[in-house]
Design an enzyme around this catalytic site. Structure first.
Site, PDB file in Angstrom:
ATOM      1  N   ARG A 172       0.814  -1.226   0.000  1.00  0.00           N
ATOM      2  CA  ARG A 172       0.000   0.000   0.000  1.00  0.00           C
ATOM      3  C   ARG A 172       0.848   1.277   0.000  1.00  0.00           C
ATOM      4  O   ARG A 172       0.495   2.277   0.625  1.00  0.00           O
ATOM      5  CB  ARG A 172      -0.923   0.031   1.246  1.00  0.00           C
ATOM      6  N   SER A 221     -10.527  -0.800   4.579  1.00  0.00           N
ATOM      7  CA  SER A 221      -9.650  -0.962   5.755  1.00  0.00           C
ATOM      8  C   SER A 221      -9.135   0.398   6.194  1.00  0.00           C
ATOM      9  O   SER A 221      -8.539   1.123   5.395  1.00  0.00           O
ATOM     10  CB  SER A 221      -8.462  -1.856   5.412  1.00  0.00           C
ATOM     11  N   GLU A 291      -4.561   3.806   6.520  1.00  0.00           N
ATOM     12  CA  GLU A 291      -4.355   3.476   5.095  1.00  0.00           C
ATOM     13  C   GLU A 291      -4.936   4.586   4.217  1.00  0.00           C
ATOM     14  O   GLU A 291      -4.447   4.845   3.134  1.00  0.00           O
ATOM     15  CB  GLU A 291      -5.034   2.132   4.789  1.00  0.00           C
TER      16      GLU A 291
HETATM   17  C1  LIG Z   1     -15.611  -1.123   0.761  1.00  0.00           C
HETATM   18  C2  LIG Z   1     -14.173  -0.845   0.413  1.00  0.00           C
HETATM   19  C3  LIG Z   1     -13.305  -1.909   0.217  1.00  0.00           C
HETATM   20  C4  LIG Z   1     -11.962  -1.661  -0.113  1.00  0.00           C
HETATM   21  N1  LIG Z   1     -11.131  -2.736  -0.307  1.00  0.00           N
HETATM   22  C5  LIG Z   1      -9.840  -2.505  -0.668  1.00  0.00           C
HETATM   23  C6  LIG Z   1      -8.951  -3.605  -0.921  1.00  0.00           C
HETATM   24  O1  LIG Z   1      -9.299  -4.774  -0.856  1.00  0.00           O
HETATM   25  N2  LIG Z   1      -7.659  -3.322  -1.241  1.00  0.00           N
HETATM   26  C7  LIG Z   1      -7.210  -2.036  -1.352  1.00  0.00           C
HETATM   27  O2  LIG Z   1      -6.029  -1.852  -1.666  1.00  0.00           O
HETATM   28  N3  LIG Z   1      -8.030  -0.992  -1.120  1.00  0.00           N
HETATM   29  C8  LIG Z   1      -9.319  -1.189  -0.787  1.00  0.00           C
HETATM   30  N4  LIG Z   1     -10.141  -0.117  -0.544  1.00  0.00           N
HETATM   31  C9  LIG Z   1      -9.577   1.251  -0.586  1.00  0.00           C
HETATM   32  C10 LIG Z   1      -9.641   1.944  -1.965  1.00  0.00           C
HETATM   33  O3  LIG Z   1     -10.668   1.392  -2.786  1.00  0.00           O
HETATM   34  C11 LIG Z   1      -8.305   1.879  -2.715  1.00  0.00           C
HETATM   35  O4  LIG Z   1      -7.267   2.498  -1.982  1.00  0.00           O
HETATM   36  C12 LIG Z   1      -8.387   2.536  -4.095  1.00  0.00           C
HETATM   37  O5  LIG Z   1      -7.202   2.263  -4.806  1.00  0.00           O
HETATM   38  C13 LIG Z   1      -8.600   4.044  -4.043  1.00  0.00           C
HETATM   39  O6  LIG Z   1      -8.947   4.453  -5.369  1.00  0.00           O
HETATM   40  P1  LIG Z   1      -9.808   5.756  -5.609  1.00  0.00           P
HETATM   41  O7  LIG Z   1      -9.943   5.929  -7.077  1.00  0.00           O
HETATM   42  O8  LIG Z   1     -11.092   5.694  -4.851  1.00  0.00           O
HETATM   43  O9  LIG Z   1      -8.845   6.855  -5.021  1.00  0.00           O
HETATM   44  P2  LIG Z   1      -9.206   8.144  -4.106  1.00  0.00           P
HETATM   45  O10 LIG Z   1      -9.729   7.673  -2.786  1.00  0.00           O
HETATM   46  O11 LIG Z   1     -10.050   9.079  -4.891  1.00  0.00           O
HETATM   47  O12 LIG Z   1      -7.769   8.751  -3.905  1.00  0.00           O
HETATM   48  C14 LIG Z   1      -6.779   8.070  -3.143  1.00  0.00           C
HETATM   49  C15 LIG Z   1      -5.442   8.769  -3.357  1.00  0.00           C
HETATM   50  O13 LIG Z   1      -5.042   8.601  -4.709  1.00  0.00           O
HETATM   51  C16 LIG Z   1      -4.785   9.869  -5.307  1.00  0.00           C
HETATM   52  N5  LIG Z   1      -5.132   9.789  -6.732  1.00  0.00           N
HETATM   53  C17 LIG Z   1      -6.281   9.309  -7.274  1.00  0.00           C
HETATM   54  N6  LIG Z   1      -6.203   9.348  -8.612  1.00  0.00           N
HETATM   55  C18 LIG Z   1      -4.990   9.871  -8.931  1.00  0.00           C
HETATM   56  C19 LIG Z   1      -4.315  10.159 -10.157  1.00  0.00           C
HETATM   57  N7  LIG Z   1      -4.865   9.928 -11.338  1.00  0.00           N
HETATM   58  N8  LIG Z   1      -3.053  10.681 -10.102  1.00  0.00           N
HETATM   59  C20 LIG Z   1      -2.470  10.927  -8.899  1.00  0.00           C
HETATM   60  N9  LIG Z   1      -3.063  10.672  -7.704  1.00  0.00           N
HETATM   61  C21 LIG Z   1      -4.312  10.156  -7.734  1.00  0.00           C
HETATM   62  C22 LIG Z   1      -5.648  10.860  -4.534  1.00  0.00           C
HETATM   63  O14 LIG Z   1      -5.132  12.179  -4.658  1.00  0.00           O
HETATM   64  C23 LIG Z   1      -5.527  10.280  -3.125  1.00  0.00           C
HETATM   65  O15 LIG Z   1      -4.309  10.703  -2.540  1.00  0.00           O
HETATM   66  C24 LIG Z   1     -11.498  -0.327  -0.230  1.00  0.00           C
HETATM   67  C25 LIG Z   1     -12.377   0.740  -0.051  1.00  0.00           C
HETATM   68  C26 LIG Z   1     -13.715   0.495   0.250  1.00  0.00           C
HETATM   69  C27 LIG Z   1     -14.654   1.650   0.417  1.00  0.00           C
END
Ligand SMILES: Cc1cc2nc3c(=O)[nH]c(=O)nc-3n(C[C@H](O)[C@H](O)[C@H](O)COP(=O)(O)OP(=O)(O)OC[C@H]3O[C@@H](n4cnc5c(N)ncnc54)[C@H](O)[C@@H]3O)c2cc1C
Length: 299
Positions: A172, A221, A291
């Site tokens: 992560r 998480s 996280e």
């Molecule tokens: C129900 C649930 C289950 C989940 N299960 C998992 C799991 O099994 N494994 C896991 O790893 N995560 C999990 N997550 C967490 C999350 O889905 C991941 O971390 C995911 O990768 C975040 O993606 P996002 O597009 O929502 O990013 P955001 O939450 O919108 O952003 C996260 C970070 O990424 C940055 N970012 C986003 N896009 C870009 C870009 N294009 N360029 C530069 N920076 C960028 C943002 O600025 C921020 O700092 C879960 C979340 C939920 C709600």
């Protein structure tokens, strides 16, 4: 009060001002963004960046599934990347995905093309851009081993390609070669898996639903797992399941999920996170690390 940020008239139809970020995070928490821009495609985005006043603070948003936006909101511009939605096969085993493509779409396309390992993408409810930033992973797989190259841009909209080996990653965590670059898309490489179906995937998702409060408002998480242990086990052993501050509660189903019961404030989320960290540290001597990412101003 600061003057509104000047935005070139040609982009106004894609701009929202004072946009509540609670609409764009899976926690449904967060104050307003000064400017919220949803580009129609990559060219639109790069032109927008090129014309923004130099030094404007930028925040890149995926699906907000790992994000706590503070109650005072975000100053400057939020870039909503969901308009970067191209997903194409380059050859038999390689795909090009833009940063706003949902990970679940990548998983489905790979299954359709009998490519793996990509099942883990189905467990991540965010975009590829978020998964690259977080080195997201699920079901034993993670994002960066699949990356061959990424297209990035800087705050002025200057684009370039970087090879995956320029980045280092771990659980992560991602370290970029230079700060201040954002993901536009990535070349992802897989292997042929003849006969691949989505049966195994369905099983994994069903098992997850049994143990996690899927469908409730959370960021997944809350804490990363400390080496050799599980954050959920420690939080439960500290007797914190069901603990609630305001409308944010430690899920009675899975102790590493904090669920927004109705109208939680970011300040309450931060208080509960701190309480959990203090209790776990006191009882077990373990420092839990969040996280999720925190952004914005407190009220
Ligand atoms: C129900 C649930 C289950 C989940 N299960 C998992 C799991 O099994 N494994 C896991 O790893 N995560 C999990 N997550 C967490 C999350 O889905 C991941 O971390 C995911 O990768 C975040 O993606 P996002 O597009 O929502 O990013 P955001 O939450 O919108 O952003 C996260 C970070 O990424 C940055 N970012 C986003 N896009 C870009 C870009 N294009 N360029 C530069 N920076 C960028 C943002 O600025 C921020 O700092 C879960 C979340 C939920 C709600």
């Amino acid at each position: 009060m600061a003057a509104p940020l000047p935005i070139d008239a040609r982009f106004e139809s894609r701009v929202r001002r004072d946009e509540p970020m609670s609409r764009h995070t899976s926690w449904h928490v967060g104050g307003p963004a000064d400017v919220f821009f949803t580009p129609k495609d990559r060219t639109d985005l790069l032109e927008f960046l090129e014309r923004l006043p130099a030094g404007t603070p930028l925040f890149w948003l995926g699906l907000g599934s790992n994000l706590l936006v503070r109650d005072g909101g975000i100053r400057g511009v939020v870039i909503d990347t969901t308009g970067l939605a191209q997903l194409d096969a380059i050859d038999e085993t390689t795909l090009y995905a833009e940063a706003g493509v949902p990970c679940a779409r990548i998983a489905r396309r790979c299954i359709g093309l009998e490519l793996g390992p990509a099942e883990f993408f189905a467990g991540i409810p965010g975009t590829l851009g978020g998964a690259l930033t977080m080195n997201a992973g699920a079901f034993g797989g993670e994002t960066w081993p699949r990356v061959r190259a990424v297209d990035v841009c800087d705050a002025r909209g200057r684009e370039r390609r970087r090879e995956a080996r320029e980045y280092s990653y771990s659980y992560r965590r991602l370290v970029a070669p230079v700060p201040g670059e954002f993901f536009l898309g990535a070349v992802l490489a897989f292997e042929k898996r003849p006969g691949l179906t989505d049966d195994a995937l369905r099983d994994m998702i069903a098992r997850r639903k049994e143990s996690q409060p899927i469908g409730e408002w959370s960021c997944g998480s809350t804490f990363t797992n400390p080496k050799g242990d599980h954050a959920a086990r420690l939080i439960e052993a500290a007797g914190l399941k069901g603990t609630r501050i305001g409308d944010i509660m430690v899920s009675p189903k899975h102790a590493n999920f904090l669920v927004n019961v109705e109208a939680a404030k970011a300040a309450d989320v931060e208080r509960l996170v701190q309480l959990i960290q203090q209790e776990v540290q006191k009882r077990f001597g373990v420092a839990l690390t969040p996280e999720f990412r925190t952004v914005g101003e407190a009220n």
